[in-house]
Scaffold this motif. Structure first.
Motif, PDB file in Angstrom:
ATOM      1  N   MET A   1      40.834  31.179  46.387  1.00  0.00           N
ATOM      2  CA  MET A   1      41.355  32.229  47.271  1.00  0.00           C
ATOM      3  C   MET A   1      40.955  31.924  48.700  1.00  0.00           C
ATOM      4  SD  MET A   1      40.507  35.644  45.025  1.00  0.00           S
ATOM      5  CE  MET A   1      41.499  36.646  46.138  1.00  0.00           C
ATOM      6  N   ASP A   2      41.852  32.268  49.634  1.00  0.00           N
ATOM      7  CA  ASP A   2      41.596  32.096  51.067  1.00  0.00           C
ATOM      8  C   ASP A   2      41.125  33.416  51.651  1.00  0.00           C
ATOM      9  OD1 ASP A   2      42.351  29.442  51.086  1.00  0.00           O
ATOM     10  OD2 ASP A   2      44.469  29.928  51.397  1.00  0.00           O
ATOM     11  N   TYR A   3      40.072  33.361  52.432  1.00  0.00           N
ATOM     12  CA  TYR A   3      39.553  34.553  53.111  1.00  0.00           C
ATOM     13  C   TYR A   3      38.981  34.131  54.451  1.00  0.00           C
ATOM     14  CZ  TYR A   3      36.782  38.715  54.138  1.00  0.00           C
ATOM     15  OH  TYR A   3      36.251  39.817  54.750  1.00  0.00           O
TER      16      TYR A   3
ATOM     17  N   GLY B   1      40.145  32.173  56.676  1.00  0.00           N
ATOM     18  CA  GLY B   1      40.269  30.758  56.953  1.00  0.00           C
ATOM     19  C   GLY B   1      39.413  29.859  56.085  1.00  0.00           C
ATOM     20  N   ALA B   2      38.745  30.394  55.102  1.00  0.00           N
ATOM     21  CA  ALA B   2      37.904  29.594  54.219  1.00  0.00           C
ATOM     22  C   ALA B   2      38.351  29.792  52.774  1.00  0.00           C
ATOM     23  CB  ALA B   2      36.436  29.985  54.366  1.00  0.00           C
ATOM     24  N   GLU B   3      37.997  28.827  51.926  1.00  0.00           N
ATOM     25  CA  GLU B   3      38.386  28.868  50.530  1.00  0.00           C
ATOM     26  C   GLU B   3      37.196  29.289  49.667  1.00  0.00           C
ATOM     27  OE1 GLU B   3      40.032  25.193  49.303  1.00  0.00           O
ATOM     28  OE2 GLU B   3      41.960  25.519  50.307  1.00  0.00           O
ATOM     29  N   PHE B   4      37.462  30.175  48.708  1.00  0.00           N
ATOM     30  CA  PHE B   4      36.453  30.644  47.768  1.00  0.00           C
ATOM     31  C   PHE B   4      37.022  30.523  46.357  1.00  0.00           C
ATOM     32  CE2 PHE B   4      35.750  32.839  51.721  1.00  0.00           C
ATOM     33  CZ  PHE B   4      34.373  32.799  51.898  1.00  0.00           C
ATOM     34  N   THR B   5      36.117  30.403  45.389  1.00  0.00           N
ATOM     35  CA  THR B   5      36.540  30.344  43.994  1.00  0.00           C
ATOM     36  C   THR B   5      35.987  31.552  43.251  1.00  0.00           C
ATOM     37  OG1 THR B   5      34.618  28.996  43.382  1.00  0.00           O
ATOM     38  CG2 THR B   5      36.628  27.837  43.998  1.00  0.00           C
ATOM     39  N   GLU B   6      36.825  32.134  42.428  1.00  0.00           N
ATOM     40  CA  GLU B   6      36.437  33.269  41.602  1.00  0.00           C
ATOM     41  C   GLU B   6      36.963  33.044  40.187  1.00  0.00           C
ATOM     42  OE1 GLU B   6      34.490  35.590  42.283  1.00  0.00           O
ATOM     43  OE2 GLU B   6      34.496  35.949  44.443  1.00  0.00           O
ATOM     44  N   MET B   7      36.478  33.859  39.241  1.00  0.00           N
ATOM     45  CA  MET B   7      36.980  33.778  37.879  1.00  0.00           C
ATOM     46  C   MET B   7      38.460  34.155  37.854  1.00  0.00           C
ATOM     47  SD  MET B   7      35.735  35.805  34.438  1.00  0.00           S
ATOM     48  CE  MET B   7      36.301  37.404  35.029  1.00  0.00           C
ATOM     49  N   ASP B   8      39.254  33.353  37.159  1.00  0.00           N
ATOM     50  CA  ASP B   8      40.678  33.628  37.028  1.00  0.00           C
ATOM     51  C   ASP B   8      40.864  34.584  35.849  1.00  0.00           C
ATOM     52  OD1 ASP B   8      43.430  33.671  36.829  1.00  0.00           O
ATOM     53  OD2 ASP B   8      43.655  31.539  37.284  1.00  0.00           O
ATOM     54  N   LEU B   9      40.882  35.884  36.151  1.00  0.00           N
ATOM     55  CA  LEU B   9      40.941  36.898  35.108  1.00  0.00           C
ATOM     56  C   LEU B   9      42.219  36.777  34.290  1.00  0.00           C
ATOM     57  CD1 LEU B   9      39.801  39.430  33.740  1.00  0.00           C
ATOM     58  CD2 LEU B   9      40.839  40.797  35.574  1.00  0.00           C
ATOM     59  N   ASP B  10      43.329  36.563  34.971  1.00  0.00           N
ATOM     60  CA  ASP B  10      44.606  36.464  34.240  1.00  0.00           C
ATOM     61  C   ASP B  10      44.611  35.269  33.295  1.00  0.00           C
ATOM     62  OD1 ASP B  10      45.714  38.721  35.442  1.00  0.00           O
ATOM     63  OD2 ASP B  10      46.357  37.586  37.199  1.00  0.00           O
ATOM     64  N   ALA B  11      44.014  34.164  33.730  1.00  0.00           N
ATOM     65  CA  ALA B  11      43.980  32.976  32.868  1.00  0.00           C
ATOM     66  C   ALA B  11      43.120  33.219  31.635  1.00  0.00           C
ATOM     67  CB  ALA B  11      43.452  31.775  33.660  1.00  0.00           C
ATOM     68  N   VAL B  12      41.990  33.907  31.797  1.00  0.00           N
ATOM     69  CA  VAL B  12      41.148  34.195  30.639  1.00  0.00           C
ATOM     70  C   VAL B  12      41.865  35.146  29.688  1.00  0.00           C
ATOM     71  CG1 VAL B  12      38.944  35.175  29.898  1.00  0.00           C
ATOM     72  CG2 VAL B  12      39.054  33.820  31.988  1.00  0.00           C
ATOM     73  N   LEU B  13      42.558  36.153  30.237  1.00  0.00           N
ATOM     74  CA  LEU B  13      43.302  37.080  29.379  1.00  0.00           C
ATOM     75  C   LEU B  13      44.435  36.363  28.647  1.00  0.00           C
ATOM     76  CD1 LEU B  13      43.498  40.182  31.746  1.00  0.00           C
ATOM     77  CD2 LEU B  13      42.177  40.011  29.630  1.00  0.00           C
ATOM     78  N   ALA B  14      45.099  35.437  29.341  1.00  0.00           N
ATOM     79  CA  ALA B  14      46.181  34.692  28.689  1.00  0.00           C
ATOM     80  C   ALA B  14      45.644  33.754  27.611  1.00  0.00           C
ATOM     81  CB  ALA B  14      46.963  33.904  29.736  1.00  0.00           C
ATOM     82  N   ARG B  15      44.455  33.184  27.846  1.00  0.00           N
ATOM     83  CA  ARG B  15      43.842  32.280  26.854  1.00  0.00           C
ATOM     84  C   ARG B  15      43.376  33.055  25.622  1.00  0.00           C
ATOM     85  NH1 ARG B  15      41.353  30.206  23.507  1.00  0.00           N
ATOM     86  NH2 ARG B  15      40.127  28.269  23.506  1.00  0.00           N
ATOM     87  N   ARG B  16      42.965  34.304  25.769  1.00  0.00           N
ATOM     88  CA  ARG B  16      42.541  35.213  24.710  1.00  0.00           C
ATOM     89  C   ARG B  16      41.534  34.562  23.766  1.00  0.00           C
ATOM     90  NH1 ARG B  16      44.462  39.896  24.619  1.00  0.00           N
ATOM     91  NH2 ARG B  16      43.586  40.260  22.528  1.00  0.00           N
ATOM     92  N   PRO B  17      40.364  34.189  24.249  1.00  0.00           N
ATOM     93  CA  PRO B  17      39.334  33.653  23.351  1.00  0.00           C
ATOM     94  C   PRO B  17      38.659  34.786  22.594  1.00  0.00           C
ATOM     95  CG  PRO B  17      38.461  33.827  25.557  1.00  0.00           C
ATOM     96  CD  PRO B  17      39.912  34.264  25.645  1.00  0.00           C
ATOM     97  N   GLU B  18      37.844  34.421  21.634  1.00  0.00           N
ATOM     98  CA  GLU B  18      37.040  35.432  20.942  1.00  0.00           C
ATOM     99  C   GLU B  18      35.870  35.876  21.810  1.00  0.00           C
ATOM    100  OE1 GLU B  18      36.333  34.787  16.606  1.00  0.00           O
ATOM    101  OE2 GLU B  18      37.196  32.816  17.043  1.00  0.00           O
ATOM    102  N   VAL B  19      35.288  34.920  22.551  1.00  0.00           N
ATOM    103  CA  VAL B  19      34.123  35.202  23.398  1.00  0.00           C
ATOM    104  C   VAL B  19      34.346  34.551  24.746  1.00  0.00           C
ATOM    105  CG1 VAL B  19      31.629  34.972  23.688  1.00  0.00           C
ATOM    106  CG2 VAL B  19      32.588  35.303  21.405  1.00  0.00           C
TER     107      VAL B  19
END
Length: 849
Positions: free
Chosen positions: A64-66, A68-86
């Motif tokens: 994510m850009d904030y 003028g700088a780039e930051f990384t965060e957990m991709d919530l949508d990707a984890v929900l789409a992956r649907r792991p058990e844990v």
């Protein structure tokens, strides 16, 4: 879809091994065939933690850009789409980058749980909302990232990852937690042994409370009523009598014998709410319980022993402290009393019967107020005296009525008198009616002799029923009046409590509400002078009393100058003017007076704390100044003296190059000494409030080059990006230059050689913002405020860094000019100092027509 389960690893401080333990659990589950993915794990550069990631699948982070700088965060949508058990999600209290779906990471975790995904996470005790202020008091650092306690308490499992302070400091010293350049600062500040010990105790106590909740829930679900002595809990029963303070202190001593024991005080009030203990006594006893670290509770019940035992079993109490009965021996013959009955029914709970001065002396009978008004009682007597003869005349004119009918009509008359005037007029009516019935309607007539036994029985029943009905009517009227009184008292207490909460200062708000409630002219809180304490003859003198708080017109200055004086203790008295209060009103006022004394003590404690803070700060300043003078100021003096002594020596011949080098050393040392002295003087002027400021409109495009020129060749590599259309700032040019020199020099000191600092500027919301950005090691967020304290250098111990006044002085100068200096984390690593100054007001002149 079932909700996922949350497992949290709780630690007392960074570095205890929360993330490592969480990854160990993730590896165990993955080895058992569970589908485990890593949503977000922060290793902080720790090799052992990074190695624990192993081959577990990691969901790519979202970039994510904030600003003028780039930051990384957990991709919530990707984890929900992956649907792991844990899903493994580190740092539960983390704040997401603005623009994320949720502000906090714990909200991301809640969405994962709602989707049926189990989550493993971590959190430190200092990030729990309930202990945030306690942590700030212990460490001197306010945690900006917090998580609500109910989120952590709702977790299915909370595992404590514990480590002794000494072991944690060894891990820090070995470089297993922070980078080497941060170790000294951390060990000398946040990671002190005292801080770590206190944080460890907080974590243990918080987890113990959660375990208690789980134990109570389990006992409730399993229907277990027996006491489990997992922790000592001492319950003291209060009746509101004068013996309460003795019982509380005895119970506190019992609780003190066991480390970590809880003290609970309980008062059983009648379920009808009409009669109870003295509210003033209970108010004072509640204050005493809380001052001893206990809690106060009140329950309703008609059976006092049963209510006490229900409460004790409900809180899993192990010991119960009761006072010996105040009833006399004769009364105890007919009933065993609360203490004996409770002891017989207590089961596994130990009961302590404590003797006291009031034991066995009997209960003082309280004055019973009249159930009906004086006017109604007089009207009842009039009806009794006049109504019974009139009823007799009426019945004599009615033929063919039997004695039974006459008795029923007289009974109706007695009931009517009881409804109007109460029990005593009804008693007069019953006796008079029985005589009239006997004289006029019972054979033989006009004589008090009764010929038939049935008639005698009828008259006796008439008198008994008349008295019983009148007594019931009187009791009902009394209960009605008591209920109305209790409701009025409750409304008064609620109004006073609300006034205290709404008031800016508790004591004046309490007195004003008290004055308005009882319609008084004035209320004062008086305090007896020290030399008059215990001397009644001095207490009558006007100058022996001091008015510490008052409201209303012409407040009383002595207890004798008011209509009602309510002593709180030996020295404090609340005096009321305007009207004399009834006895029942006085009881309520006594409760308020006790609260007024508490509010007075709280105000004085707050004043003492406010007075002590600057004294303590000044003392720390003096101590630090002496340390600085003894070390940092002596170094340039020694260098300059050594250079001058060498030049004056006749034993050694120096060539021109050596002479220039010695002169340069002496000049640099003296320049450093001059800067240090100037900083010390400016800091002292700031603290004394005598710093002269001349504000004017100045452009940052002019101020920044001047600061860079003063820093010399070292600042040649600093990059600048100042827009040409940037508004001018309002500041003192000389002080602004000092501020810029200090913060730019600080950035140069910690920037890598190949990544020099950068200066940018912008305007926003009536302010001009200047950012000095470096790519150095940065500072942990919990240490940001420490860099602005005088004589703080975050662990640096070399002889080239000065006494640590630069940033402290810069913030003070900026605030003196109406601005501020705040740190921010540089995206990608480093520290950014943001200087904000008021933008200059632009004026335009319109041409005259």
């Amino acid at each position: 879809m079932p909700r996922g389960e949350l497992r949290i690893y709780l630690g007392a401080a960074p570095g205890v091994g929360k993330t490592y333990a969480m990854l160990e659990e993730a590896q165990r589950r993955a080895a058992r065939g569970t589908d485990v993915v890593i949503g977000f794990v922060e290793t902080h550069g720790r090799q052992h933690t990074a190695a624990m990631l192993g081959d577990i699948e990691q969901v790519p982070r979202r970039t994510m850009d904030y600003r003028g700088a780039e930051f990384t965060e957990m991709d919530l949508d990707a984890v929900l789409a992956r649907r792991p058990e844990v899903a493994v999600v580190d740092e539960l209290a983390h704040s997401n980058v603005p623009g994320s779906r949720h502000d906090k990471r714990w909200q991301d975790v809640q969405e994962l749980l709602d989707a049926g995904i189990d989550v493993l996470s971590t959190v430190n005790v200092q990030h729990l909302e309930s202990v945030n202020d306690v942590v700030a008091q212990i460490t001197g650092t306010t945690q900006r990232e917090t998580v609500p306690d109910e989120i952590v308490r709702a977790a299915e499992q909370v595992e404590l990852v514990d480590m002794t302070p000494e072991a944690l400091r060894r891990r820090m010293a070995h470089g297993n937690i922070y980078r080497p350049d941060k170790i000294d600062a951390a060990l000398g500040n946040y990671f002190r042994v005292g801080n770590l010990t206190a944080l460890r105790e907080l974590a243990l106590l918080w987890l113990a409370d959660k375990v208690d909740e789980q134990l109570d829930r389990y006992r409730s679900q399993q229907g277990i009523a027996a006491t489990w002595e997992a922790r000592e809990r001492v319950v003291v029963a209060l009746t509101g009598g004068p013996e309460g303070e003795t019982l509380i202190r005895r119970a506190a001593r019992v609780a003190a014998r066991s480390k970590g024991a809880d003290l609970l005080a309980v008062h059983v009030a009648r379920s009808d709410g009409l009669a109870g203990a003295d509210p003033a006594q209970l108010a004072r006893q509640r204050v005493l319980v809380e001052s001893l670290g206990g809690t106060y509770h009140q329950v309703l019940g008609t059976d006092v022993p049963a209510a006490l035992l229900d409460f004790a079993q409900g809180v899993n109490a192990t010991q119960l402290v009761l006072g010996a009965s105040r009833r006399g021996r004769f009364a105890q013959l007919f009933a065993r009393g609360v203490g004996v009955t409770t002891t017989a029914l207590s089961g596994s709970i130990d009961v302590h019967l404590v003797t006291h001065k009031q034991a066995g002396k009997g209960r003082r009978a309280a004055a019973v107020p009249a159930a009906l008004s004086r006017r109604r009682r007089l009207l009842g007597f009039a009806l009794a005296v006049l109504g019974m003869p009139l009823l007799t005349l009426l019945l004599k004119t009615l033929p063919d009525l039997t004695l039974t009918n006459d008795i029923l009509l007289f009974l109706a008359g007695v009931v009517g008198v009881a409804l109007v005037g109460g029990v005593w007029p009804a008693l007069v009516a019953a006796l008079g009616g029985s005589l009239l019935l006997n004289w006029f309607f019972t054979p033989p007539f006009r004589t008090l002799t009764i010929a038939e036994a049935d008639n005698l029985l009828a008259l006796a029943v008439f008198v008994g029923v008349a008295l019983a009905v009148s007594w019931v009517v009187d009791v009902a009227a009394r209960r009605t009046r008591e209920a109305a009184r209790a409701a009025a008292d409750a409304q008064t207490l609620a109004a006073v409590a609300g006034g205290v909460l709404r008031g800016e200062r508790p004591l004046p708000a309490l007195l004003e509400q008290l004055r308005e409630t009882f319609g008084l002219r004035a209320v004062s809180v008086l305090e007896l002078a020290e030399d008059a304490s215990g001397r009644p003859e001095r207490a009558r003198e006007e100058h022996a009393w001091c008015v510490v708080a008052s409201v209303g017109d012409q407040p009383p200055c002595t207890p004798e100058s008011g209509e009602t004086a309510v002593p709180v203790d030996d020295r404090i008295t609340v005096v009321l003017c305007g009207r004399r209060l009834e006895a029942a009103d006085r009881r309520i006022v006594e409760a308020f007076a006790a609260q007024a004394a508490v509010a007075l003590r709280q105000e004085r404690l707050a004043e003492e704390a406010a007075t002590a803070r600057p004294l303590a700060a000044a003392d720390r300043m003096r101590t630090a100044l002496l340390a600085a003078v003894s070390h940092d100021l002596r170094t340039p003096l020694a260098s300059a003296k050594a250079a001058v002594t060498s030049l004056r020596s006749h034993d050694i011949e120096f060539d021109e190059h050596d002479r220039e080098e010695l002169l340069e050393t002496a000049e640099e040392s003296l320049d450093r000494l001059a800067r240090l002295v100037a900083n010390l003087l400016d800091m002292s002027r700031l603290q004394a409030g005598v710093l002269g400021i001349t504000e004017t409109a100045i452009g940052l495009e002019d101020a920044v080059p001047l600061a860079l020129d003063e820093l010399g060749p070292a600042a040649a590599s600093v990059g600048t990006d100042i827009p040409a259309d940037l508004p001018a700032a309002t500041a003192d040019p000389g002080l602004l230059e000092r501020v810029l020199v200090n913060i730019i020099a600080n950035a140069l000191r910690y920037s890598p050689p190949d990544q020099p600092p950068t200066i940018t500027a912008s305007a926003h919301a009536g302010q001009v913002e200047l950012r000095v950005i470096d790519r150095g090691p940065g500072i942990p967020e919990d240490q940001w405020e420490h860099v602005f304290l005088p004589f703080q250098r975050l662990g640096d111990r070399d002889n080239q860094t000065g006494v640590g006044l630069g940033l402290a002085l810069s913030r003070g100068l900026a605030e003196a000019m109406g601005g501020s200096i705040t740190p921010e984390t540089t995206p990608g690593g480093g520290l950014t100092m943001v200087l904000r100054l008021p933008a200059a007001q632009t004026t335009s002149e319109e041409p005259q027509e």
